[in-house]
Scaffold this motif. Sequence first.
Motif, mmCIF file in Angstrom:
data_model
loop_
_atom_site.group_PDB
_atom_site.id
_atom_site.type_symbol
_atom_site.label_atom_id
_atom_site.label_comp_id
_atom_site.label_asym_id
_atom_site.label_seq_id
_atom_site.Cartn_x
_atom_site.Cartn_y
_atom_site.Cartn_z
ATOM 1 N N ILE A 50 0.250 -10.801 -31.652
ATOM 2 C CA ILE A 50 1.595 -11.357 -31.512
ATOM 3 C C ILE A 50 1.889 -11.506 -30.021
ATOM 4 N N ALA A 51 2.083 -12.721 -29.575
ATOM 5 C CA ALA A 51 2.346 -12.980 -28.163
ATOM 6 C C ALA A 51 3.799 -12.682 -27.820
ATOM 7 N N GLY A 52 4.018 -12.138 -26.628
ATOM 8 C CA GLY A 52 5.371 -11.952 -26.134
ATOM 9 C C GLY A 52 6.024 -10.642 -26.474
ATOM 10 N N LEU A 53 5.275 -9.683 -27.030
ATOM 11 C CA LEU A 53 5.873 -8.375 -27.310
ATOM 12 C C LEU A 53 6.281 -7.703 -26.000
ATOM 13 N N ALA A 54 7.495 -7.149 -25.987
ATOM 14 C CA ALA A 54 8.021 -6.512 -24.781
ATOM 15 C C ALA A 54 9.173 -5.606 -25.187
ATOM 16 N N LYS A 57 15.020 -4.858 -24.854
ATOM 17 C CA LYS A 57 16.167 -5.066 -23.959
ATOM 18 C C LYS A 57 15.915 -6.191 -22.962
ATOM 19 N N THR A 58 14.671 -6.552 -22.743
ATOM 20 C CA THR A 58 14.350 -7.605 -21.780
ATOM 21 C C THR A 58 14.268 -8.987 -22.442
ATOM 22 N N LEU A 59 14.446 -9.060 -23.743
ATOM 23 C CA LEU A 59 14.319 -10.308 -24.484
ATOM 24 C C LEU A 59 15.689 -10.854 -24.861
ATOM 25 N N THR A 60 15.779 -12.170 -24.992
ATOM 26 C CA THR A 60 17.010 -12.758 -25.482
ATOM 27 C C THR A 60 17.172 -12.460 -26.965
ATOM 28 N N ALA A 61 18.392 -12.586 -27.460
ATOM 29 C CA ALA A 61 18.641 -12.335 -28.875
ATOM 30 C C ALA A 61 17.833 -13.286 -29.755
ATOM 31 N N LEU A 62 17.731 -14.546 -29.349
ATOM 32 C CA LEU A 62 16.971 -15.514 -30.127
ATOM 33 C C LEU A 62 15.496 -15.150 -30.155
ATOM 34 N N ARG A 63 14.955 -14.739 -29.005
ATOM 35 C CA ARG A 63 13.539 -14.360 -28.951
ATOM 36 C C ARG A 63 13.281 -13.121 -29.797
ATOM 37 N N VAL A 132 5.483 8.627 -25.070
ATOM 38 C CA VAL A 132 5.081 7.703 -24.009
ATOM 39 C C VAL A 132 6.342 7.220 -23.301
ATOM 40 N N VAL A 133 6.591 7.738 -22.107
ATOM 41 C CA VAL A 133 7.749 7.304 -21.335
ATOM 42 C C VAL A 133 7.542 5.847 -20.918
ATOM 43 N N GLY A 134 8.521 5.009 -21.222
ATOM 44 C CA GLY A 134 8.396 3.593 -20.922
ATOM 45 C C GLY A 134 7.460 2.856 -21.855
ATOM 46 N N GLY A 135 7.173 3.462 -22.999
ATOM 47 C CA GLY A 135 6.222 2.871 -23.934
ATOM 48 C C GLY A 135 6.685 1.555 -24.527
ATOM 49 N N ASP A 136 8.014 1.321 -24.565
ATOM 50 C CA ASP A 136 8.495 0.060 -25.134
ATOM 51 C C ASP A 136 8.097 -1.143 -24.290
ATOM 52 N N ALA A 137 7.683 -0.890 -23.043
ATOM 53 C CA ALA A 137 7.261 -1.981 -22.168
ATOM 54 C C ALA A 137 5.750 -2.043 -21.995
ATOM 55 N N THR A 138 5.033 -1.008 -22.442
ATOM 56 C CA THR A 138 3.598 -0.938 -22.150
ATOM 57 C C THR A 138 2.705 -0.812 -23.375
ATOM 58 N N VAL A 139 3.241 -0.400 -24.498
ATOM 59 C CA VAL A 139 2.454 -0.209 -25.718
ATOM 60 C C VAL A 139 2.928 -1.214 -26.755
ATOM 61 N N ALA A 140 2.039 -2.092 -27.200
ATOM 62 C CA ALA A 140 2.431 -3.191 -28.084
ATOM 63 C C ALA A 140 3.109 -2.691 -29.356
ATOM 64 N N GLU A 141 2.580 -1.639 -29.951
ATOM 65 C CA GLU A 141 3.155 -1.116 -31.192
ATOM 66 C C GLU A 141 4.583 -0.614 -30.963
ATOM 67 N N ALA A 144 6.924 -3.597 -30.478
ATOM 68 C CA ALA A 144 7.259 -4.182 -31.778
ATOM 69 C C ALA A 144 8.314 -3.346 -32.494
ATOM 70 N N ALA A 145 8.174 -2.031 -32.433
ATOM 71 C CA ALA A 145 9.158 -1.146 -33.070
ATOM 72 C C ALA A 145 10.524 -1.280 -32.414
ATOM 73 N N SER A 146 10.545 -1.417 -31.097
ATOM 74 C CA SER A 146 11.826 -1.549 -30.398
ATOM 75 C C SER A 146 12.539 -2.824 -30.819
ATOM 76 N N ILE A 147 11.784 -3.891 -31.052
ATOM 77 C CA ILE A 147 12.367 -5.161 -31.476
ATOM 78 C C ILE A 147 12.942 -5.047 -32.881
ATOM 79 N N LEU A 148 12.189 -4.448 -33.799
ATOM 80 C CA LEU A 148 12.683 -4.296 -35.163
ATOM 81 C C LEU A 148 13.954 -3.447 -35.194
ATOM 82 N N ALA A 149 13.958 -2.335 -34.463
ATOM 83 C CA ALA A 149 15.117 -1.449 -34.474
ATOM 84 C C ALA A 149 16.343 -2.137 -33.878
ATOM 85 N N LYS A 150 16.144 -2.842 -32.771
ATOM 86 C CA LYS A 150 17.260 -3.515 -32.099
ATOM 87 C C LYS A 150 17.842 -4.617 -32.970
ATOM 88 N N VAL A 151 17.009 -5.463 -33.549
ATOM 89 C CA VAL A 151 17.507 -6.550 -34.387
ATOM 90 C C VAL A 151 18.222 -5.999 -35.624
#
Length: 218
Positions: A50-54, A57-63, A132-141, A144-151
């Motif tokens: 999956i391209a663009g995982l990050a 908080k750094t992604l737009t709502a649409l992304r 993993v401190v800062g793992g939402d920016a460095t670990v793909a899994e 992905a979890a941060s995106i699901l939880a936020k949305v």
Amino acid sequence: MRSKRFLHAEQSALDWRPSGLCAGVDEAGRGPLAGPVVAAAVILDPRKPIAGLADSKTLTALRRERLYDEICAKALCCSIAEASVAEIDTINILQATLLAMRRAVEGLRLPPALVRVDGNRLPVLSVRAEAVVGGDATVAEISAASILAKVHRDRWCAAIDVQWPQYGFAAHKGYGTRAHMQALREHGACEHHRRTFGPVAAALLASQGALQPEAAAA
């Protein structure tokens, strides 16, 4: 109390036997003054990148919304869980966050060999885990979890805004903005507010104080 869990029916069908699976875990909603804290756990499929995982908080709502759908469609499995406002007010926000994380991991249909959790604290799990401190920016899994939880939590705020429009949940997502604090002073707290949080308690106390002169005059 039974866990609140949302499992994705569109997860990939397996035609191979995985071993040594890694799950990423992250949360959304620790800081807001209202609503549940949400955690997600994701095991990605290495055959379906999956391209663009990050960090969400750094992604737009649409992304985030588009990646949410892609993660649900491509991940081997994923799980979203909550800890309720009542649980937050009973056991505190840290313990409620760890509880939601544990529920999310337990909701995975495939058992991970390793769980990697964003931050510096770990929930109690029956499998090996590492923080993993800062793992939402460095670990793909974890990303992905941060995106699901936020949305998931943002969608909750949008739904609650329809029921309680006077608070503006769709705009501030439950955070203690000036508009939210003013609404608390004017309308008091609704059933979704975390009453053990200082700003909520202070706003309620201030609103009670403002009412006292009127009560005395009556």
